[in-house]
Scaffold this active site. Structure first.
Site, mmCIF file in Angstrom:
data_model
loop_
_atom_site.group_PDB
_atom_site.id
_atom_site.type_symbol
_atom_site.label_atom_id
_atom_site.label_comp_id
_atom_site.label_asym_id
_atom_site.label_seq_id
_atom_site.Cartn_x
_atom_site.Cartn_y
_atom_site.Cartn_z
ATOM 1 N N ASP A 1 99.877 57.106 -16.053
ATOM 2 C CA ASP A 1 101.016 57.042 -16.956
ATOM 3 C C ASP A 1 101.733 55.655 -16.634
ATOM 4 O O ASP A 1 101.714 55.350 -15.373
ATOM 5 C CB ASP A 1 102.224 57.937 -16.875
ATOM 6 C CG ASP A 1 102.110 59.181 -17.403
ATOM 7 O OD1 ASP A 1 101.241 59.042 -18.427
ATOM 8 O OD2 ASP A 1 102.986 60.086 -17.253
ATOM 9 N N LYS B 1 102.501 58.704 -26.715
ATOM 10 C CA LYS B 1 102.886 60.044 -26.924
ATOM 11 C C LYS B 1 103.905 60.085 -28.189
ATOM 12 O O LYS B 1 104.659 59.356 -28.307
ATOM 13 C CB LYS B 1 103.698 60.923 -25.829
ATOM 14 C CG LYS B 1 102.893 60.932 -24.499
ATOM 15 C CD LYS B 1 103.933 61.500 -23.475
ATOM 16 C CE LYS B 1 103.087 61.441 -22.061
ATOM 17 N NZ LYS B 1 102.091 62.640 -22.029
ATOM 18 N N GLY C 1 105.742 66.058 -14.098
ATOM 19 C CA GLY C 1 106.661 65.596 -13.417
ATOM 20 C C GLY C 1 107.173 66.372 -11.953
ATOM 21 O O GLY C 1 108.237 66.068 -11.702
ATOM 22 N N GLY D 1 100.509 61.274 -14.205
ATOM 23 C CA GLY D 1 101.705 60.893 -14.725
ATOM 24 C C GLY D 1 102.493 60.258 -13.613
ATOM 25 O O GLY D 1 102.623 59.029 -13.342
ATOM 26 N N SER D 2 103.530 60.912 -13.335
ATOM 27 C CA SER D 2 104.558 60.641 -11.945
ATOM 28 C C SER D 2 103.699 60.296 -10.746
ATOM 29 O O SER D 2 104.306 59.482 -9.965
ATOM 30 C CB SER D 2 105.676 61.744 -11.904
ATOM 31 O OG SER D 2 105.971 62.118 -13.240
#
Lengths: 301, 210
Positions: free
Chosen positions: A31, A88, A160, A242-243
């Site tokens: 991400d 997304k 997340g 992602g995070s």
């Protein structure tokens, strides 16, 4: 329609759509929220980037309705790197998907990380030239998405959180489901399809081949090289982070370490080497501390 | 030929299992290559499709690219598909340094454009197998220049998409995604010759063969 022919051959065929996912196998999709992060990800060896306005940890913190990112932001990231760029759209929001296709994004993630736009229907993905990846928590959900035209699956995990436990649960659920189909007698597959709420033809195909008909990555909670290798050893074809990278203290070093961990996922000596000296991982959230309404994995039908 | 053909598939990142399936179908014994140790005792090698930047980062940092270049100079037969074509090219447009090299061609990454331009097409193929080949192009590289010693086996429009020179073959599309085995058969044939003339089969005398 999705499939078109012309001087340049047939575009948007299922072979071409699922084929790109096959080329991403053994890789890490990261991400990124701007061009600088995208360059860091590419330099670290990411096989693709996911362009979005906020990483999932910040979507959680920010609250409100999370939507498709601004096309300017997506284009800025697309121009910054040579690797595939994903973006997304909301579950069921086929107009956001049309916009992303118009931007010539390489893959669309119909994602539970954004606020769903439809509480009954996902996007009819057969109607697009750009391939889709969709999240799944078990085999039935994966097969429903494939039936709608998803060319790639990712287990949802709990985005997340920096907590890998849900990613593990979902990957085990999919592989457990496949193992049960493998062991079933042919006459038991009708009831199996009903229980899975999945098309019979896909259930038979999985029972015969022992694998999903498309590539399956792991997502949602991977924060360390060891997490990434764990998911690979559990049968993931690759990982989304992602995070976990840009919420950590030293993103570039962590990104490189996770890339190496995914290539050498079964070599503990390499994993020990790349895990050393990475400074702090993202803080992380205990899943039990989230209210039911805060879970992202339950979005999607 | 007394030992099974050992053909490596470079397994840094990309479509590895698809090539393994095709190699088994032509009677070879595929092995995954992730580091220098994996290069020992190989009769041939596949460099699969994937992302070149990932290959450059992971295999470049570990010294594997240097080791691959040495084995290539030693005559190891190599089939490269898509990113593998880029890996075998002596020249990459826009300034990227070559990876394994060996083929006198110049290529441009993603030369056809983004994924929306990826396509399937039936194209004629010379000197390999029979009939047209079903070519699956995925964010494929474009060959912009072909050197004199290089044989062109197939073109898409005017652009060469399958080229070889001696034991090196580079293909812009993905035969491993279809049932067409002609390129893997070519590699197996080359590997058999290589095994016969090189001293790799002495490994059997040492009891460390495949």
């Amino acid at each position: 329609m999705a499939e078109q022919s012309g001087a340049n051959g047939r575009t948007g065929t299922s072979l071409v759509k699922s084929g790109l996912a096959q080329m991403l196998k053994g890789g890490v999709i990261m991400d990124v929220v701007n061009a600088d992060q995208a360059r860091i990800a590419e330099e670290a060896g990411a096989c693709a980037v996911m362009a979005l306005e906020r990483i999932p940890a910040d979507i959680r913190a920010h609250g409100g309705v999370a939507r498709m990112s601004d096309p300017d932001l997506i284009m800025g990231i697309k121009d910054a790197v040579s690797i595939p760029v994903m973006a997304k759209c909301r579950i069921g929001h086929f107009v956001e998907a049309q916009i992303l296709q118009s931007l010539e994004i390489d893959y669309i993630d119909e994602s539970e990380v954004l606020t769903p736009a439809d509480d009954a229907h996902h996007v009819d993905k057969h109607g697009f030239t750009v391939p889709f990846v969709c999240g799944a928590t078990d085999l039935g959900e994966a097969l429903r998405r494939i039936n709608e035209g998803a060319a790639m699956i990712r287990t949802k995990g709990e985005a997340g959180t920096g907590n890998v436990v849900e990613a593990v649960r979902h990957m085990r659920a999919i592989h457990g489901g496949i193992a049960r189909l493998r062991a079933a007698r042919p006459d038991e597959l009708y009831a199996a399809a009903k229980d899975l709420r999945a098309p019979f033809e896909l259930v038979v195909a999985v029972a015969e081949s022992g694998e999903l008909p498309v590539v399956n990555f792991s997502a949602g909670g991977i924060a360390t090289p060891a997490d990434a290798a764990l998911m690979m050893q559990l049968g993931a074809d690759g990982v989304f982070v992602g995070s976990g990278i840009f919420k950590s203290e030293a993103p570039a070093a962590r990104a490189r370490a996770i890339v190496e961990a995914v290539t050498h996922f079964s070599d503990p000596d390499v994993l020990a080497r790349v895990s050393a000296g990475l400074k702090d991982a993202m803080p992380g959230i205990e899943i039990g501390s989230l209210a039911e309404g805060e879970l992202l994995q339950t979005r999607g039908w | 030929m007394t030992h099974p053909l050992r053909i490596g598939v470079l397994a840094i990142q990309g479509a590895v299992s698809e090539h393994e399936r095709a190699l088994r179908a032509v009677g070879a014994d595929p092995v995954r290559v992730r580091d220098e140790r994996g290069l020992d005792l190989l009769d041939g090698l596949v460099v699969p499709g994937g992302e070149t930047t990932t290959l450059r980062r992971v295999a470049g940092d570990s010294g594997l690219i240097d080791a691959l270049r040495a084995r290539r100079r030693d005559g190891l037969p190599i089939l490269g598909t898509c990113a593998g074509m880029i890996a075998l090219a002596d020249e990459i447009a826009d300034g990227d340094t070559p990876l394994i090299g060996g083929l006198d061609i110049s290529v441009r990454r993603n030369g056809y454009g983004r994924q929306v331009a990826s396509c399937e097409a039936q194209i004629a193929c010379d000197g390999l197998g029979t009939g047209p080949v079903e070519a699956v192009f995925i964010r494929a590289p474009v060959v912009e220049r072909v050197g004199e010693g290089v044989t062109i086996h197939a073109r898409y429009g005017d652009t060469p998409v399958a080229v070889s020179d001696g034991p090196l073959m580079a293909v812009a599309f993905h035969p491993e995604l279809t049932a067409d085995l002609r390129f893997h058969q070519w590699l197996a044939d080359q590997a058999r010759e290589y095994a016969a003339r090189s001293d790799v089969h002495t490994k059997e005398g040492l009891g460390v063969g495949a």
